[in-house]
Structure formats: structure tokens, C-alpha cells
Design a protein around this motif. Structure first.
Motif, PDB file in Angstrom:
ATOM      1  N   LEU A   1      82.729 159.441 -15.367  1.00  0.00           N
ATOM      2  CA  LEU A   1      83.738 159.189 -16.387  1.00  0.00           C
ATOM      3  C   LEU A   1      84.490 160.484 -16.702  1.00  0.00           C
ATOM      4  N   ALA A   2      83.780 161.587 -16.786  1.00  0.00           N
ATOM      5  CA  ALA A   2      84.436 162.876 -17.072  1.00  0.00           C
ATOM      6  C   ALA A   2      85.459 163.215 -15.998  1.00  0.00           C
ATOM      7  N   GLU A   3      85.119 163.011 -14.740  1.00  0.00           N
ATOM      8  CA  GLU A   3      86.043 163.297 -13.644  1.00  0.00           C
ATOM      9  C   GLU A   3      87.262 162.382 -13.703  1.00  0.00           C
ATOM     10  N   LYS A   4      87.051 161.138 -14.071  1.00  0.00           N
ATOM     11  CA  LYS A   4      88.167 160.201 -14.168  1.00  0.00           C
ATOM     12  C   LYS A   4      89.100 160.569 -15.314  1.00  0.00           C
ATOM     13  N   VAL A   5      88.538 160.920 -16.454  1.00  0.00           N
ATOM     14  CA  VAL A   5      89.364 161.319 -17.597  1.00  0.00           C
ATOM     15  C   VAL A   5      90.147 162.584 -17.252  1.00  0.00           C
ATOM     16  N   GLU A   6      89.485 163.544 -16.663  1.00  0.00           N
ATOM     17  CA  GLU A   6      90.156 164.797 -16.278  1.00  0.00           C
ATOM     18  C   GLU A   6      91.278 164.520 -15.275  1.00  0.00           C
ATOM     19  N   TRP A   7      91.030 163.630 -14.321  1.00  0.00           N
ATOM     20  CA  TRP A   7      92.054 163.298 -13.328  1.00  0.00           C
ATOM     21  C   TRP A   7      93.279 162.689 -13.999  1.00  0.00           C
ATOM     22  N   LEU A   8      93.052 161.790 -14.958  1.00  0.00           N
ATOM     23  CA  LEU A   8      94.174 161.181 -15.670  1.00  0.00           C
ATOM     24  C   LEU A   8      94.993 162.236 -16.405  1.00  0.00           C
ATOM     25  N   ILE A   9      94.321 163.142 -17.083  1.00  0.00           N
ATOM     26  CA  ILE A   9      95.027 164.179 -17.845  1.00  0.00           C
ATOM     27  C   ILE A   9      95.850 165.053 -16.911  1.00  0.00           C
ATOM     28  N   ARG A  10      95.296 165.395 -15.768  1.00  0.00           N
ATOM     29  CA  ARG A  10      96.003 166.268 -14.822  1.00  0.00           C
ATOM     30  C   ARG A  10      97.100 165.565 -14.042  1.00  0.00           C
TER      31      ARG A  10
ATOM     32  N   HIS B   1     106.700 160.864 -21.245  1.00  0.00           N
ATOM     33  CA  HIS B   1     107.282 160.867 -22.589  1.00  0.00           C
ATOM     34  C   HIS B   1     106.472 161.717 -23.574  1.00  0.00           C
ATOM     35  N   ALA B   2     105.284 162.147 -23.189  1.00  0.00           N
ATOM     36  CA  ALA B   2     104.418 162.939 -24.076  1.00  0.00           C
ATOM     37  C   ALA B   2     104.440 164.407 -23.656  1.00  0.00           C
ATOM     38  N   GLU B   3     104.483 165.262 -24.630  1.00  0.00           N
ATOM     39  CA  GLU B   3     104.437 166.709 -24.367  1.00  0.00           C
ATOM     40  C   GLU B   3     103.116 167.054 -23.683  1.00  0.00           C
TER      41      GLU B   3
ATOM     42  N   ASP C   1      92.877 153.855  -5.620  1.00  0.00           N
ATOM     43  CA  ASP C   1      93.952 153.937  -4.631  1.00  0.00           C
ATOM     44  C   ASP C   1      95.302 153.695  -5.285  1.00  0.00           C
ATOM     45  N   ASP C   2      95.390 152.671  -6.124  1.00  0.00           N
ATOM     46  CA  ASP C   2      96.642 152.354  -6.799  1.00  0.00           C
ATOM     47  C   ASP C   2      97.097 153.505  -7.687  1.00  0.00           C
ATOM     48  N   LEU C   3      96.164 154.112  -8.409  1.00  0.00           N
ATOM     49  CA  LEU C   3      96.525 155.213  -9.302  1.00  0.00           C
ATOM     50  C   LEU C   3      96.931 156.457  -8.523  1.00  0.00           C
ATOM     51  N   THR C   4      96.273 156.696  -7.406  1.00  0.00           N
ATOM     52  CA  THR C   4      96.655 157.828  -6.565  1.00  0.00           C
ATOM     53  C   THR C   4      98.089 157.644  -6.080  1.00  0.00           C
ATOM     54  N   MET C   5      98.424 156.439  -5.646  1.00  0.00           N
ATOM     55  CA  MET C   5      99.789 156.167  -5.184  1.00  0.00           C
ATOM     56  C   MET C   5     100.782 156.276  -6.339  1.00  0.00           C
ATOM     57  N   LYS C   6     100.406 155.838  -7.522  1.00  0.00           N
ATOM     58  CA  LYS C   6     101.276 155.949  -8.692  1.00  0.00           C
ATOM     59  C   LYS C   6     101.552 157.421  -9.000  1.00  0.00           C
TER      60      LYS C   6
ATOM     61  N   ALA D   1      92.160 152.877 -25.732  1.00  0.00           N
ATOM     62  CA  ALA D   1      93.225 153.825 -26.072  1.00  0.00           C
ATOM     63  C   ALA D   1      93.593 154.676 -24.866  1.00  0.00           C
ATOM     64  N   LEU D   2      92.592 155.152 -24.124  1.00  0.00           N
ATOM     65  CA  LEU D   2      92.862 155.948 -22.922  1.00  0.00           C
ATOM     66  C   LEU D   2      93.616 155.117 -21.884  1.00  0.00           C
ATOM     67  N   ALA D   3      93.160 153.897 -21.656  1.00  0.00           N
ATOM     68  CA  ALA D   3      93.809 153.030 -20.666  1.00  0.00           C
ATOM     69  C   ALA D   3      95.256 152.754 -21.065  1.00  0.00           C
ATOM     70  N   THR D   4      95.487 152.496 -22.333  1.00  0.00           N
ATOM     71  CA  THR D   4      96.841 152.242 -22.822  1.00  0.00           C
ATOM     72  C   THR D   4      97.714 153.470 -22.665  1.00  0.00           C
ATOM     73  N   PHE D   5      97.218 154.609 -23.090  1.00  0.00           N
ATOM     74  CA  PHE D   5      97.995 155.848 -23.036  1.00  0.00           C
ATOM     75  C   PHE D   5      98.386 156.219 -21.609  1.00  0.00           C
ATOM     76  N   PHE D   6      97.437 156.111 -20.684  1.00  0.00           N
ATOM     77  CA  PHE D   6      97.694 156.520 -19.308  1.00  0.00           C
ATOM     78  C   PHE D   6      98.250 155.397 -18.442  1.00  0.00           C
ATOM     79  N   GLY D   7      98.333 154.184 -18.987  1.00  0.00           N
ATOM     80  CA  GLY D   7      98.888 153.065 -18.237  1.00  0.00           C
ATOM     81  C   GLY D   7      98.020 152.636 -17.075  1.00  0.00           C
ATOM     82  N   VAL D   8      96.710 152.651 -17.275  1.00  0.00           N
ATOM     83  CA  VAL D   8      95.778 152.244 -16.229  1.00  0.00           C
ATOM     84  C   VAL D   8      94.989 151.034 -16.720  1.00  0.00           C
TER      85      VAL D   8
END
Length: 161
Positions: free
Chosen positions: A18-27, A33-35, A101-106, A78-85
Motif C-alpha cells: 500500500l505504501a508503494e502504491k500511495v507513493e507512486w500515485l503522489i509521484r 489542478h492541484a499544486e 497497467d491502466d494507471l501506468t498508461m494514464k 478520498a485517495l481514490a477520488t483525489f487521484f482518479g483511480v
């Protein structure tokens, strides 16, 4: 290149925590639209502003460092909504291969749209022979490992004030 190696290039393998997934989303999927955040306080504030869900910087820190691996459903939502996943992205390790795979392509499409990756480079990659593509694959994997190691070191050894 096989699917597991393709996912690993971006840093999210099917067995990602989960930590790796959250970090990947942030990066990789920080909403345009968000700073961009400089720390966990700004990350939590951006998520709270966009979703209306109160999420603390401590929760973000725990999620990013693996100190919390069973967050509340409202936090994951909230994380899923914010990152659109899809919420399934945060499923158990090994269960979200097609989503990864879908998120990598996105993320890749966004990089092309932003000019960070040139479309002609992707077209050239498709035109390479299998042997040449293997060489490029290995170089990309090595660069990704080195970049993650550098980022991990910077996160665990911040510069002195």
C-alpha cells in the motif's frame, strides 16, 4: 517486454505494498489542478480540499512509509477520488495487475501531453528491433532503480537546514 517488467518500470509491481502504491500515485498521478506538494502537510491539505474528507498529514506519512497498512475505507475513498483511480487499486498485493497497467498508461499519456515525454520517442521505441528494444528496456529499468534509490535516500536523509 513482459507485463510484470512493464509495471515494475513505473515502480508499481503487482506485489506492491500500500505504501508503494500511495507513493507512486503522489509521484506519477498528482492531479494537474492541484499544486504539487512539498511535504505530507501539503499533500493532506490538497486531498482534504479536493474531496472534503479530513485526512491528516500524519495519516499521509503513515501511508507513505508503510506504518499504516489498513486505513479506513473513507481514507482510501478520498485517495481514490483525489487521484482518479478505482478503489480496487488499493486492493491486496498481487490483485490489481490490470488496474496497474491502466494507471501506468494514464501516467504515460499525461507525460506525453505535458511534453515531458516526446511522442516521437515512443514511436521510435515501437519501431526498434526486439534486440534493440531489450537494450532500451534494460537501460530504463536501471535508470528507474537508480532514481528510486536516490529518492528513497533523499527521503530518509533530508539535507541539514
Amino acid at each position: 517486454m513482459d507485463a510484470d517488467r512493464a509495471r515494475t518500470i513505473e515502480g508499481v509491481s503487482p506485489a506492491a505494498t500500500l505504501a508503494e502504491k500511495v507513493e507512486w500515485l503522489i509521484r506519477n498521478l498528482w492531479p494537474p489542478h492541484a499544486e504539487p506538494p512539498r511535504n505530507n502537510v501539503e499533500t493532506a491539505a490538497a486531498i482534504a480540499r479536493a474531496t472534503g474528507e479530513d485526512i491528516s498529514s500524519t495519516t499521509v506519512w503513515k501511508l507513505r512509509t508503510g506504518r499504516q497498512d489498513n486505513p479506513q475505507l473513507k481514507t482510501l475513498t478520498a485517495l481514490a477520488t483525489f487521484f482518479g483511480v478505482p478503489i480496487g487499486y488499493f486492493g491486496f498485493p498481487g490483485e490489481s495487475g490490470p488496474i496497474d497497467d491502466d494507471l501506468t498508461m494514464k501516467a504515460l499519456r499525461r507525460e506525453v501531453e505535458n511534453g515531458a515525454v516526446r511522442p516521437e520517442v515512443l514511436r521510435a521505441l515501437v519501431d526498434l528491433s526486439p534486440q534493440a528494444r531489450w537494450v532500451v528496456d534494460e537501460m530504463i529499468l536501471a535508470a528507474a532503480r537508480a532514481d528510486r534509490a536516490r529518492a528513497d535516500h533523499a527521503r530518509t536523509h533530508p539535507p541539514a537546514p
